[in-house]
Design an enzyme around this catalytic site. Structure first.
Site, PDB file in Angstrom:
ATOM      1  N   THR A  42       0.849  -1.190   0.000  1.00 45.02           N
ATOM      2  CA  THR A  42       0.000   0.000   0.000  1.00 45.02           C
ATOM      3  C   THR A  42       0.889   1.246   0.000  1.00 45.02           C
ATOM      4  O   THR A  42       1.808   1.325   0.811  1.00 45.02           O
ATOM      5  CB  THR A  42      -0.891  -0.012   1.263  1.00 45.02           C
ATOM      6  OG1 THR A  42      -1.521  -1.274   1.330  1.00 45.02           O
ATOM      7  CG2 THR A  42      -1.946   1.074   1.218  1.00 45.02           C
ATOM      8  N   GLU A  83      -3.655  -5.441   7.174  1.00 42.68           N
ATOM      9  CA  GLU A  83      -2.958  -5.347   8.483  1.00 42.68           C
ATOM     10  C   GLU A  83      -3.365  -6.493   9.403  1.00 42.68           C
ATOM     11  O   GLU A  83      -3.512  -6.334  10.620  1.00 42.68           O
ATOM     12  CB  GLU A  83      -3.170  -3.970   9.108  1.00 42.68           C
ATOM     13  CG  GLU A  83      -2.410  -2.922   8.295  1.00 42.68           C
ATOM     14  CD  GLU A  83      -2.237  -1.593   8.978  1.00 42.68           C
ATOM     15  OE1 GLU A  83      -2.145  -1.574  10.203  1.00 42.68           O
ATOM     16  OE2 GLU A  83      -2.172  -0.581   8.254  1.00 42.68           O
ATOM     17  N   GLY A 133     -32.760   0.872  -3.979  1.00 46.21           N
ATOM     18  CA  GLY A 133     -32.148   0.718  -5.305  1.00 46.21           C
ATOM     19  C   GLY A 133     -31.091   1.792  -5.555  1.00 46.21           C
ATOM     20  O   GLY A 133     -30.057   1.522  -6.189  1.00 46.21           O
TER      21      GLY A 133
HETATM   22  N1  CAA Z   1       5.393  -7.904  19.670  1.00 46.85           N
HETATM   23  C1  CAA Z   1       6.677  -8.335  19.822  1.00 46.85           C
HETATM   24  N2  CAA Z   1       7.072  -9.580  19.481  1.00 46.85           N
HETATM   25  C2  CAA Z   1       6.129 -10.433  19.009  1.00 46.85           C
HETATM   26  C3  CAA Z   1       4.778 -10.054  18.827  1.00 46.85           C
HETATM   27  C4  CAA Z   1       4.419  -8.728  19.208  1.00 46.85           C
HETATM   28  N3  CAA Z   1       3.170  -8.307  19.081  1.00 46.85           N
HETATM   29  N4  CAA Z   1       4.083 -11.086  18.333  1.00 46.85           N
HETATM   30  C5  CAA Z   1       4.968 -12.110  18.204  1.00 46.85           C
HETATM   31  N5  CAA Z   1       6.189 -11.703  18.606  1.00 46.85           N
HETATM   32  C6  CAA Z   1       7.426 -12.500  18.656  1.00 46.85           C
HETATM   33  C7  CAA Z   1       7.209 -13.735  19.548  1.00 46.85           C
HETATM   34  O1  CAA Z   1       7.460 -13.454  20.904  1.00 46.85           O
HETATM   35  C8  CAA Z   1       8.208 -14.702  18.940  1.00 46.85           C
HETATM   36  O2  CAA Z   1       9.491 -14.385  19.467  1.00 46.85           O
HETATM   37  P1  CAA Z   1      10.625 -15.511  19.726  1.00 46.85           P
HETATM   38  O3  CAA Z   1      11.079 -15.972  18.392  1.00 46.85           O
HETATM   39  O4  CAA Z   1      11.677 -14.778  20.478  1.00 46.85           O
HETATM   40  O5  CAA Z   1       9.959 -16.584  20.523  1.00 46.85           O
HETATM   41  C9  CAA Z   1       8.212 -14.358  17.457  1.00 46.85           C
HETATM   42  O6  CAA Z   1       7.716 -13.010  17.361  1.00 46.85           O
HETATM   43  C10 CAA Z   1       7.317 -15.281  16.656  1.00 46.85           C
HETATM   44  O7  CAA Z   1       6.006 -15.199  17.198  1.00 46.85           O
HETATM   45  P2  CAA Z   1       4.873 -16.261  16.905  1.00 46.85           P
HETATM   46  O8  CAA Z   1       5.426 -17.644  17.048  1.00 46.85           O
HETATM   47  O9  CAA Z   1       3.663 -15.885  17.691  1.00 46.85           O
HETATM   48  O10 CAA Z   1       4.620 -15.995  15.333  1.00 46.85           O
HETATM   49  P3  CAA Z   1       3.675 -16.738  14.324  1.00 46.85           P
HETATM   50  O11 CAA Z   1       4.482 -17.164  13.163  1.00 46.85           O
HETATM   51  O12 CAA Z   1       2.827 -17.767  15.009  1.00 46.85           O
HETATM   52  O13 CAA Z   1       2.750 -15.518  13.778  1.00 46.85           O
HETATM   53  C11 CAA Z   1       0.882 -14.017  13.717  1.00 46.85           C
HETATM   54  C12 CAA Z   1       1.893 -14.781  14.558  1.00 46.85           C
HETATM   55  C13 CAA Z   1       0.097 -13.205  14.736  1.00 46.85           C
HETATM   56  C14 CAA Z   1      -0.066 -14.906  12.943  1.00 46.85           C
HETATM   57  C15 CAA Z   1       1.640 -13.040  12.735  1.00 46.85           C
HETATM   58  O14 CAA Z   1       2.284 -13.759  11.722  1.00 46.85           O
HETATM   59  C16 CAA Z   1       0.723 -12.020  12.104  1.00 46.85           C
HETATM   60  O15 CAA Z   1       0.404 -10.987  12.708  1.00 46.85           O
HETATM   61  N6  CAA Z   1       0.295 -12.287  10.825  1.00 46.85           N
HETATM   62  C17 CAA Z   1      -0.438 -11.286  10.069  1.00 46.85           C
HETATM   63  C18 CAA Z   1       0.511 -10.404   9.339  1.00 46.85           C
HETATM   64  C19 CAA Z   1      -0.131  -9.131   8.869  1.00 46.85           C
HETATM   65  O16 CAA Z   1      -0.826  -8.449   9.629  1.00 46.85           O
HETATM   66  N7  CAA Z   1       0.125  -8.777   7.614  1.00 46.85           N
HETATM   67  C20 CAA Z   1      -0.380  -7.574   7.044  1.00 46.85           C
HETATM   68  C21 CAA Z   1       0.765  -6.730   6.572  1.00 46.85           C
HETATM   69  S1  CAA Z   1       0.437  -5.062   6.177  1.00 46.85           S
HETATM   70  C22 CAA Z   1      -0.676  -5.068   4.930  1.00 46.85           C
HETATM   71  O17 CAA Z   1      -1.721  -5.614   5.064  1.00 46.85           O
HETATM   72  C23 CAA Z   1      -0.398  -4.334   3.672  1.00 46.85           C
HETATM   73  C24 CAA Z   1      -0.340  -2.898   3.774  1.00 46.85           C
HETATM   74  O18 CAA Z   1       0.536  -2.273   3.199  1.00 46.85           O
HETATM   75  C25 CAA Z   1      -1.408  -2.129   4.523  1.00 46.85           C
END
Ligand code: CAA
Length: 393
Positions: free
Chosen positions: A157, A364, A341
């Site tokens: 975006t 997001e 409509g």
């Molecule tokens: N803050 C800080 N650290 C965090 C965190 C947070 N909120 N959430 C996770 N972490 C850390 C964890 O503590 C973990 O750390 P360690 O490796 O040290 O243990 C690490 O990150 C991995 O965390 P998870 O195992 O929980 O990660 P996951 O692979 O299971 O993913 C998820 C979690 C919530 C699904 C994440 O992948 C997610 O938010 N996915 C959606 C992504 C997204 O929002 N994409 C949109 C992008 S922007 C867009 O839409 C386009 C645009 O331009 C507008």
């Protein structure tokens, strides 16, 4: 509920409302039809000093925080959801620098963003790494004093309009999310090409592009925070701060649609009276107004939690996004219904609100991902309260 807002909140709301009514509403349909970037609005926001509302004062911003960012986004989105996101996406792009950048990176990039001289975008998603952001494959390989980036990003975006891109890469796919590294890439860097533009259902004035990287060389000082492997955390912390902004966009869209629906139903006559005089219609208006106010208060509370640096912002930001964006979808759909409509025709502005609202449930982080974030937080909280009790016993 203005009594709950500060003088600064109210002033920013008024200032943005004037810009929205003067520069946004009159051209919203045209921007949508032509899928045209709202440069006149960006210029008006620059002149009003609103581009850096969320950027700390020491880096040239207003230092006014997330609640004020939400208030500005809400007001712009009441007039046009697309314009709301062209503004909010600069916060999304700059948060990685704010939460994870080195002092030099902050000094170099934030003042230009705060003044609006430069725009920024956030590059996380890829064709096969959407909700599973940790599986991204764009590769950064160290080569002397620089990194070579290869790969591609999807759904960027502000793509093309932005001057700076926060690009999340992996320096080592075997390390999963711990290999992810944010890199700041400037437009015009050789090997960085703005690719295909998406033809969107809504928010059509916002350019959404693919980004392509082919042996794109960037200096090591552009690595976010100066360290490899911290990118995933920076991206997640960024999304925690940015999601209230999407929720505010949704509140603005819902309120904008309801305002139009009240105006229409109090003028449109059937069976010899305005349709708003029918109880069936009044109940619909009442339910929508109540849902919007509930969403607004949740969004403002989540934003206040971000401003206070509260521990559980992920959960509140996700709750605000789910509730406000689901509300926006149902409210805008019901508002189209109230126009009958006429609501289904492009001659009236209401159908655009419904198209613009849909994306807020998707980007997001889809609302399914938000529910996952909330669910995980609840389980973690319950486990730590159990542990606390056991320690006391
Ligand atoms: N803050 C800080 N650290 C965090 C965190 C947070 N909120 N959430 C996770 N972490 C850390 C964890 O503590 C973990 O750390 P360690 O490796 O040290 O243990 C690490 O990150 C991995 O965390 P998870 O195992 O929980 O990660 P996951 O692979 O299971 O993913 C998820 C979690 C919530 C699904 C994440 O992948 C997610 O938010 N996915 C959606 C992504 C997204 O929002 N994409 C949109 C992008 S922007 C867009 O839409 C386009 C645009 O331009 C507008």
């Amino acid at each position: 509920m203005d009594e709950l807002l500060s003088k600064e909140n109210l002033e920013l709301r008024e200032q943005t409302r004037e810009i929205a009514e003067r520069y946004v509403r009159p051209i919203a349909a045209e921007l949508d039809r032509n899928a045209e970037y709202p440069w006149p609005v960006v210029r008006a926001l620059q002149e009003a000093g609103l581009m850096g509302v969320w950027i700390p004062k020491e880096y040239g911003g207003r230092g006014a925080g997330i609640l004020n960012l939400c208030i500005v986004v809400e007001e712009l989105s009441k007039a046009c959801g697309g314009v709301g996101v062209t503004y909010a996406v600069n916060a999304l792009g700059s948060f990685p620098i704010i939460v994870g950048g080195t002092d030099e990176q902050k000094k170099k990039y934030l003042p230009e963003l705060a003044s609006g001289r430069k725009l920024i975008a956030f590059g996380l998603s890829e064709k096969s790494a959407g909700s599973d952001a940790g599986s991204l494959r764009t590769r950064a390989t160290k080569d002397g004093n620089s990194y070579l980036i290869n790969g591609e990003k999807k759904w960027n975006t502000n793509g093309g309009a932005a001057d700076i891109y926060t690009v999340f890469t992996t320096v080592n796919p075997e390390r999963g999310s711990r290999g992810i590294t944010g890199i700041l890439v400037e437009k015009g860097t050789p090997g960085f090409v703005i690719g295909k533009k998406e033809d969107l259902m809504g928010i059509r004035c916002v350019p959404v592009h693919e980004l392509h990287f082919e042996d794109c060389r960037v200096p090591t000082e552009n690595v976010l925070g100066g360290k490899e492997g911290h990118g995933f955390k920076h991206a997640m912390m960024t999304l925690d701060l940015a999601r209230p902004g999407v929720a505010a966009q949704a509140v603005g869209l819902a309120q904008g649609a309801l305002d139009l629906a009240i105006d229409y139903t109090t003028k449109r006559e059937q069976f010899g009276q305005t349709i708003a005089s029918f109880q069936a219609i009044q109940f619909m208006l009442a339910d929508m107004a109540t849902q919007i106010e509930a969403a607004r208060q949740l969004v403002y509370q989540a934003a206040r939690a971000c401003d206070l640096g509260a521990k559980n912002v992920s959960k509140f930001a996700a709750m605000a996004k789910v509730f406000a964006t689901d509300t926006a979808m149902s409210v805008t759909t019901n508002c189209v219904q109230l126009f009958g409509g006429y609501g289904y025709c492009r001659d009236y502005p209401i159908e655009k609100y419904m198209r613009d609202a849909k994306i807020t449930q998707i980007y997001e982080g889809t609302n399914q991902v938000q529910r996952l974030v909330i669910g995980r937080a609840l389980i973690k909280e319950s486990a730590s309260s159990r542990e606390g009790k056991e320690t006391k016993e």
